[in-house]
Design a protein around this motif. Structure first.
Motif, PDB file in Angstrom:
ATOM      1  N   MET A  92      35.010  28.495  35.636  1.00  0.00           N
ATOM      2  CA  MET A  92      35.730  28.866  34.409  1.00  0.00           C
ATOM      3  C   MET A  92      35.477  30.329  34.053  1.00  0.00           C
ATOM      4  N   LYS A  93      34.266  30.798  34.320  1.00  0.00           N
ATOM      5  CA  LYS A  93      33.966  32.209  34.060  1.00  0.00           C
ATOM      6  C   LYS A  93      34.837  33.113  34.915  1.00  0.00           C
ATOM      7  N   GLU A  94      35.027  32.735  36.183  1.00  0.00           N
ATOM      8  CA  GLU A  94      35.838  33.573  37.069  1.00  0.00           C
ATOM      9  C   GLU A  94      37.321  33.503  36.696  1.00  0.00           C
ATOM     10  N   ILE A  95      37.778  32.350  36.235  1.00  0.00           N
ATOM     11  CA  ILE A  95      39.165  32.239  35.769  1.00  0.00           C
ATOM     12  C   ILE A  95      39.365  33.103  34.526  1.00  0.00           C
ATOM     13  N   TYR A  96      38.402  33.083  33.635  1.00  0.00           N
ATOM     14  CA  TYR A  96      38.444  33.940  32.444  1.00  0.00           C
ATOM     15  C   TYR A  96      38.521  35.420  32.844  1.00  0.00           C
ATOM     16  N   LYS A  97      37.689  35.805  33.794  1.00  0.00           N
ATOM     17  CA  LYS A  97      37.692  37.205  34.244  1.00  0.00           C
ATOM     18  C   LYS A  97      39.054  37.597  34.814  1.00  0.00           C
ATOM     19  N   LYS A  98      39.654  36.686  35.581  1.00  0.00           N
ATOM     20  CA  LYS A  98      40.924  36.987  36.231  1.00  0.00           C
ATOM     21  C   LYS A  98      42.079  37.010  35.239  1.00  0.00           C
ATOM     22  N   ILE A  99      42.176  35.981  34.402  1.00  0.00           N
ATOM     23  CA  ILE A  99      43.339  35.840  33.511  1.00  0.00           C
ATOM     24  C   ILE A  99      43.222  36.718  32.274  1.00  0.00           C
ATOM     25  N   VAL A 100      42.039  36.754  31.668  1.00  0.00           N
ATOM     26  CA  VAL A 100      41.879  37.492  30.419  1.00  0.00           C
ATOM     27  C   VAL A 100      41.518  38.956  30.666  1.00  0.00           C
ATOM     28  N   LEU A 101      40.447  39.169  31.437  1.00  0.00           N
ATOM     29  CA  LEU A 101      39.976  40.546  31.665  1.00  0.00           C
ATOM     30  C   LEU A 101      40.745  41.263  32.769  1.00  0.00           C
ATOM     31  N   GLN A 102      41.499  40.496  33.563  1.00  0.00           N
ATOM     32  CA  GLN A 102      42.253  41.044  34.688  1.00  0.00           C
ATOM     33  C   GLN A 102      41.339  41.848  35.627  1.00  0.00           C
ATOM     34  N   SER A 103      40.168  41.287  35.876  1.00  0.00           N
ATOM     35  CA  SER A 103      39.203  41.918  36.780  1.00  0.00           C
ATOM     36  C   SER A 103      38.994  41.032  38.000  1.00  0.00           C
ATOM     37  N   ASP A 104      38.334  41.578  38.996  1.00  0.00           N
ATOM     38  CA  ASP A 104      38.108  40.834  40.237  1.00  0.00           C
ATOM     39  C   ASP A 104      37.092  39.714  40.019  1.00  0.00           C
ATOM     40  N   ALA A 105      37.292  38.627  40.729  1.00  0.00           N
ATOM     41  CA  ALA A 105      36.389  37.486  40.635  1.00  0.00           C
ATOM     42  C   ALA A 105      35.301  37.574  41.706  1.00  0.00           C
ATOM     43  N   GLN A 106      34.215  36.866  41.485  1.00  0.00           N
ATOM     44  CA  GLN A 106      33.163  36.717  42.486  1.00  0.00           C
ATOM     45  C   GLN A 106      33.614  35.654  43.478  1.00  0.00           C
ATOM     46  N   LYS A 107      33.830  36.039  44.714  1.00  0.00           N
ATOM     47  CA  LYS A 107      34.455  35.141  45.693  1.00  0.00           C
ATOM     48  C   LYS A 107      33.616  33.910  45.977  1.00  0.00           C
ATOM     49  N   ILE A 108      32.334  34.102  46.219  1.00  0.00           N
ATOM     50  CA  ILE A 108      31.439  32.980  46.513  1.00  0.00           C
ATOM     51  C   ILE A 108      30.341  32.926  45.453  1.00  0.00           C
ATOM     52  N   ILE A 109      30.242  31.787  44.777  1.00  0.00           N
ATOM     53  CA  ILE A 109      29.184  31.567  43.794  1.00  0.00           C
ATOM     54  C   ILE A 109      28.179  30.626  44.451  1.00  0.00           C
TER      55      ILE A 109
END
Length: 339
Positions: free
Chosen positions: A309-326
């Motif tokens: 959910m944190k990575e989805i937030y980063k992508k959709i809201v912040l429009q920043s790159d996600a961490q590929k592997i957690i």
């Protein structure tokens, strides 16, 4: 500096500044250059959160996972991690979780729920790709237009936004080492695998066998169960006990360790056969307390849900790159630290 301040300096409306910032709509070249110069001189950067909140929409997140009341509540914990994260961390952003539950390992059930999800208006997907080949086929066929994340396992050959998972080969290797640690002697050590179509379970099994191949501290045996129900796990345990007179330990590579612990105890063999498994679900936790399971490796299912959910937030809201592997940690629990 704000959009209002840029508009005031440039002598234009905030709408004109917004069109220049987002490169849309008609603006004269002279005005565009004037605004861009002000932006550059003042190092202005748009606030992605403010921009997102202006949309005032509902952003649905589709969650494709096995039925949450199956596999000892493991999937419920992942689902709880997702929903609690939305409620506690991202409540201002209009995220709404839409579950699409399927029956594992029923391909038709997975197919049906996947197609419902793809046809929805979800802004992102969270997928448990536990049926590796089917998921790869569905993804290649549908080519999702929104970002998707994996929980529980990764799948080679796919391109998710991110994947929250353990290193399954290392997890299996560690599981073998712990099983050997609790064994009374050398002999045969068995890994029970309830599902054969899951990448992480296959890799855990391979890591288990790898440990004994490298250390020569016993012989590894892989037992495939017909499923993850009680009767199916009991049948696998009975078969191992019957066929292996030198059986020293059993590790089940999914969350059903409590079935193994119960059966070994019922057979009166707990003082002879070590039992290990995965996932600190409530039934497994009780088995450790009672001494029916020696150790568990947890992959923090609730933490997986929160992480994607944190990575989805980063992508959709912040429009920043996600961490590929957690990489989820290899947490080890014994009777002494289970609480």
């Amino acid at each position: 500096m704000t959009v209002n301040e840029i508009a005031k300096i440039a002598g234009v409306s905030t709408g004109t500044v917004d069109r220049v910032v987002h490169n849309r709509g008609r603006v004269s070249e002279e005005t565009r250059q004037k605004i861009l110069k002000i932006i550059e001189e003042n190092d202005y950067k748009p606030d992605p959160i403010a921009r997102f909140l202006k949309k005032k929409g509902e952003f649905k997140i589709g969650v494709l996972i096995p039925f949450v009341n199956e596999e000892s509540g493991y999937w419920q914990e992942i689902y709880d991690g997702i929903t609690e994260s939305c409620k506690n961390d991202y409540s201002s952003f209009g995220f709404k979780i839409v579950p699409y539950e399927f029956r594992r390992p029923d391909r038709n059930s997975l197919n049906e729920q996947y197609k419902k999800m793809i046809a929805s208006d979800c802004a992102a997907f969270i997928i448990a790709p536990v049926m590796q080949e089917e998921i790869l086929f569905l993804l290649s066929e549908s080519k999702p237009s929104v970002p998707y994340c994996f929980v529980d396992t990764s799948v080679p050959g796919s391109e998710p936004l991110c994947a929250a998972t353990q290193n399954p080969l290392s997890a299996g290797f560690l599981a073998a080492k712990i099983t050997r640690l609790f064994a009374k002697g050398q002999g045969t050590f068995a890994a029970i695998k309830p599902f054969s179509e899951s990448f992480n379970l296959n890799e855990r099994s391979r890591g288990f066998e790898k440990y004994f191949e490298e250390t020569k501290k016993g012989k590894a045996l892989l037992k495939i169960a017909k499923g993850a129900e009680k009767e199916q796990i009991y049948e696998a345990v009975d078969s191992l006990v019957h066929d292996c007179s030198d059986l020293q330990g059993i590790c089940i590579v999914n969350s059903e360790g409590h079935f193994v612990g119960d059966r070994i105890s019922e057979l009166g063999l707990k003082d002879k056969i070590a039992v290990t498994g995965f996932d600190l679900v409530p039934l497994n936790k009780e088995e450790i307390k009672e001494g029916k399971i020696d150790a568990l490796i947890s992959q923090d299912p609730k933490g997986q849900g929160q992480a994607v959910m944190k990575e989805i937030y980063k992508k959709i809201v912040l429009q920043s790159d996600a961490q590929k592997i957690i990489n989820m940690p290899l947490d080890i629990y014994f009777r002494e630290n289970v609480e």
